[in-house]
Design a protein around this motif. Sequence first.
Motif, PDB file in Angstrom:
ATOM      1  N   GLY A  71       0.811  -1.064  -0.092  1.00  0.00           N
ATOM      2  CA  GLY A  71      -0.110   0.161   0.193  1.00  0.00           C
ATOM      3  C   GLY A  71       0.775   1.226  -0.048  1.00  0.00           C
ATOM      4  O   GLY A  71       1.965   1.200  -0.180  1.00  0.00           O
ATOM      5  N   LYS A  72       0.276   2.440  -0.043  1.00  0.00           N
ATOM      6  CA  LYS A  72       0.781   3.694  -0.059  1.00  0.00           C
ATOM      7  C   LYS A  72       0.693   4.367   1.365  1.00  0.00           C
ATOM      8  O   LYS A  72      -0.276   4.070   2.062  1.00  0.00           O
ATOM      9  N   GLU A  73       1.613   5.130   1.842  1.00  0.00           N
ATOM     10  CA  GLU A  73       1.315   5.761   3.014  1.00  0.00           C
ATOM     11  C   GLU A  73       0.421   6.969   3.068  1.00  0.00           C
ATOM     12  O   GLU A  73       0.465   7.606   1.877  1.00  0.00           O
ATOM     13  N   SER A  74      -0.311   6.997   3.904  1.00  0.00           N
ATOM     14  CA  SER A  74      -1.453   8.213   4.134  1.00  0.00           C
ATOM     15  C   SER A  74      -0.709   9.624   4.249  1.00  0.00           C
ATOM     16  O   SER A  74       0.422   9.603   4.904  1.00  0.00           O
ATOM     17  N   PRO A  75      -0.926  10.647   3.416  1.00  0.00           N
ATOM     18  CA  PRO A  75      -0.337  11.935   3.583  1.00  0.00           C
ATOM     19  C   PRO A  75      -0.407  12.307   5.125  1.00  0.00           C
ATOM     20  O   PRO A  75       0.376  13.251   5.184  1.00  0.00           O
ATOM     21  N   TYR A  76      -1.191  12.006   5.888  1.00  0.00           N
ATOM     22  CA  TYR A  76      -1.422  12.422   7.308  1.00  0.00           C
ATOM     23  C   TYR A  76      -0.864  11.630   8.084  1.00  0.00           C
ATOM     24  O   TYR A  76      -0.929  11.787   9.306  1.00  0.00           O
ATOM     25  N   ARG A  77      -0.073  10.508   7.840  1.00  0.00           N
ATOM     26  CA  ARG A  77       0.727   9.712   8.454  1.00  0.00           C
ATOM     27  C   ARG A  77       1.894  10.244   9.563  1.00  0.00           C
ATOM     28  O   ARG A  77       1.779   9.819  10.549  1.00  0.00           O
ATOM     29  N   ASN A  78       2.218  11.430   9.141  1.00  0.00           N
ATOM     30  CA  ASN A  78       3.405  12.186   9.852  1.00  0.00           C
ATOM     31  C   ASN A  78       3.125  13.338  10.723  1.00  0.00           C
ATOM     32  O   ASN A  78       4.066  14.037  10.857  1.00  0.00           O
ATOM     33  N   ARG A  79       1.721  13.532  10.871  1.00  0.00           N
ATOM     34  CA  ARG A  79       1.560  14.448  11.945  1.00  0.00           C
ATOM     35  C   ARG A  79       2.219  14.344  13.192  1.00  0.00           C
ATOM     36  O   ARG A  79       2.600  13.362  13.524  1.00  0.00           O
ATOM     37  N   THR A  80       2.357  15.439  13.803  1.00  0.00           N
ATOM     38  CA  THR A  80       2.835  15.712  15.197  1.00  0.00           C
ATOM     39  C   THR A  80       2.002  14.823  16.065  1.00  0.00           C
ATOM     40  O   THR A  80       1.014  14.765  16.038  1.00  0.00           O
ATOM     41  N   VAL A  81       2.881  14.428  17.357  1.00  0.00           N
ATOM     42  CA  VAL A  81       2.111  13.928  18.363  1.00  0.00           C
ATOM     43  C   VAL A  81       0.979  14.971  18.820  1.00  0.00           C
ATOM     44  O   VAL A  81      -0.071  14.716  19.131  1.00  0.00           O
ATOM     45  N   GLU A  82       1.332  16.318  18.947  1.00  0.00           N
ATOM     46  CA  GLU A  82       0.640  17.187  19.447  1.00  0.00           C
ATOM     47  C   GLU A  82      -0.499  17.531  18.605  1.00  0.00           C
ATOM     48  O   GLU A  82      -1.775  17.522  19.141  1.00  0.00           O
ATOM     49  N   GLU A  83      -0.234  17.474  17.216  1.00  0.00           N
ATOM     50  CA  GLU A  83      -1.474  17.643  16.502  1.00  0.00           C
ATOM     51  C   GLU A  83      -2.337  16.330  16.659  1.00  0.00           C
ATOM     52  O   GLU A  83      -3.580  16.509  16.424  1.00  0.00           O
ATOM     53  N   ASN A  84      -1.900  15.408  16.433  1.00  0.00           N
ATOM     54  CA  ASN A  84      -2.737  14.079  16.624  1.00  0.00           C
ATOM     55  C   ASN A  84      -3.575  13.991  17.998  1.00  0.00           C
ATOM     56  O   ASN A  84      -4.909  13.692  18.084  1.00  0.00           O
ATOM     57  N   LEU A  85      -2.860  14.477  19.084  1.00  0.00           N
ATOM     58  CA  LEU A  85      -3.586  14.528  20.256  1.00  0.00           C
ATOM     59  C   LEU A  85      -4.903  15.424  20.458  1.00  0.00           C
ATOM     60  O   LEU A  85      -5.913  15.188  20.536  1.00  0.00           O
ATOM     61  N   ASP A  86      -4.543  16.779  19.716  1.00  0.00           N
ATOM     62  CA  ASP A  86      -5.544  17.708  19.391  1.00  0.00           C
ATOM     63  C   ASP A  86      -6.617  17.265  18.643  1.00  0.00           C
ATOM     64  O   ASP A  86      -7.851  17.305  18.908  1.00  0.00           O
ATOM     65  N   LEU A  87      -6.393  16.776  17.367  1.00  0.00           N
ATOM     66  CA  LEU A  87      -7.220  16.273  16.549  1.00  0.00           C
ATOM     67  C   LEU A  87      -8.175  15.084  17.303  1.00  0.00           C
ATOM     68  O   LEU A  87      -9.364  14.905  17.059  1.00  0.00           O
TER      69      LEU A  87
END
Length: 495
Positions: free
Chosen positions: A81-97
């Motif tokens: 498969g291909k990696e999602s363009p959102y795969r490398n968001r920061t920990v902070e951004e992921n936590l917030d989202l």
Amino acid sequence: MCNLRFDDTNPSKEEVEYVESIQQDVRWLGFDWDDRLFYASDYFEKLYGFAIRLIQKGKAYVCDLSADEIRQYRGTLTEPGKESPYRNRTVEENLDLFQRMRSGEFPDGSRTLRAKIDMASPNLNLRDPVMYRILRSTHHRTGDSWCIYPTYDWAHGQSDSIEGITHSICTLEFEIHRPLYDWFLNALEIHHPRQIEFARLNLTYTVMSKRKLLELVEEQRVNGWDDPRMPTISGLRRRGYTPESIRLFADRIGVSKNESMIDVALLEDCLRSDLNKRAARAMAVLHPLRVIIENYPDGSVEDLEAVNNPEDPAMGVRKVPFSKVIYIEHDDFRENPPKKYFRLSPGMEVRLRYAYIIKCVDVVKDEKSGEVVELRCTYDPETKSGSSQSGRKVKGTIHWVSAMHAIDAEVRLYDRLFSVEDPNGDDWKECINPHSVEILRKCKVEPSLAAAKPQDRFQFERLGYFCVDNDSKTNALVVNRAVTLRDTWSKIEKA
RNA sequence: UGUCGGGUCGUCUAAUGGCAGGACAACGCCCUUUGGAGGCGUCUGUAGAGGUUCGAAUCCUCUCCCGACAGCCA
């Protein structure tokens, strides 16, 4: 010791209606989970916390891809498969989202939380599987307090871990998911239950998949989930199966990873061997043929003694009334008896079970149809069952009921639901056995059955094992045939 | 032609390097006041080919066959 847990991770499935009947079925089978009834939804808060931990470790991320896009990015069985363009968001951004997903800021399906594993894994389950989806739907236990729900794959292993499960057994189709469950548990560094898979049960002449069973119910090809032809627990129960017979069956077939197709004859044999030892015997005539015993005194009635179960003397005896007019099974008389036919025929003798030897002296037929409608017989008073002369040998013994004492009953004869061993393929519904049920409304049973209640089971002598149906009422007895007796004669006749 | 799993009598299932056994089914006989139950017997099997070994269903190699997996179902 076992727990009972419902993995109620998807509120949009109509789980509610099944929760109660599953418990009833499992309990009926003989299992006891004491106070250990659980729901995956009990752990939603903990699961949420575990998810945060994975985000913090950089092992999970919020993905904005649509369901379609995720599918496209996943690749195929043979291509990575291909990696999602959102795969490398920061920990902070992921936590917030992720926190905002929970609080309801985003529309259904717009975002997911995914595990960050390996988009090139040969095991598709490891290509960044979805852990949470946004789904506004009222849950049967948590109501509207959540708008994100964990997937089964994410909830299952962690729920087992929370409960301290040592061995988690499941069916083969989850084998390929095990590496994912292992990955979650290892990433979280929590108690790691051992999952062991085994093959699911397949039976000949029926279908087992929930999807197909549901179709049969919804299209009213059967009368509900507990139709006696259904291979469901509630169907087997209503048919007359005992919990003991089902557990015996489970013991006999064993547990393995071989994908097997078990002969339904084995199940039937388990019921016979259980009920042979336990079921009270009774006499019932399914297709009544009137017999008048000419030399038996008018108006006279004898109470004859019959044993309730020859396999178990402790079950005692009962009285069965005998009189001048009786019914016998239509098939127990042949005007032109084939070879080796040991029952009644013109001029021949037969033993009436627990009563006398009778001889057929005349045959009365319907003038138009020529059908045999009545028999005239004589009896030999010296041959009463149990008397000194009772030892006289005749080849056959048949069952009967006294006409004036008989109770009317409806008898439902069940047979296999499908007429082929393995009803698979697209045309499986065309393989439904059109004779899977035959309803007989003019059956005659002995008077001792007057008090029979739903779920009572009997052996009707020479016929099979029968179970009083839930439809049965005080003056309208309804019984289901669970399984026939072994029938040596039918084989002789066929040959 | 990816990954994982599986192949033992007709059907299930035992045998963990040491007599391939049991149950169901089928068939035959005995017994029987259920043509039931019971008893006795018969039939049929290690997917294939190599190898290791005193000895292989079991260990190794290759081949063949079957199944599961590309849901934000479980």
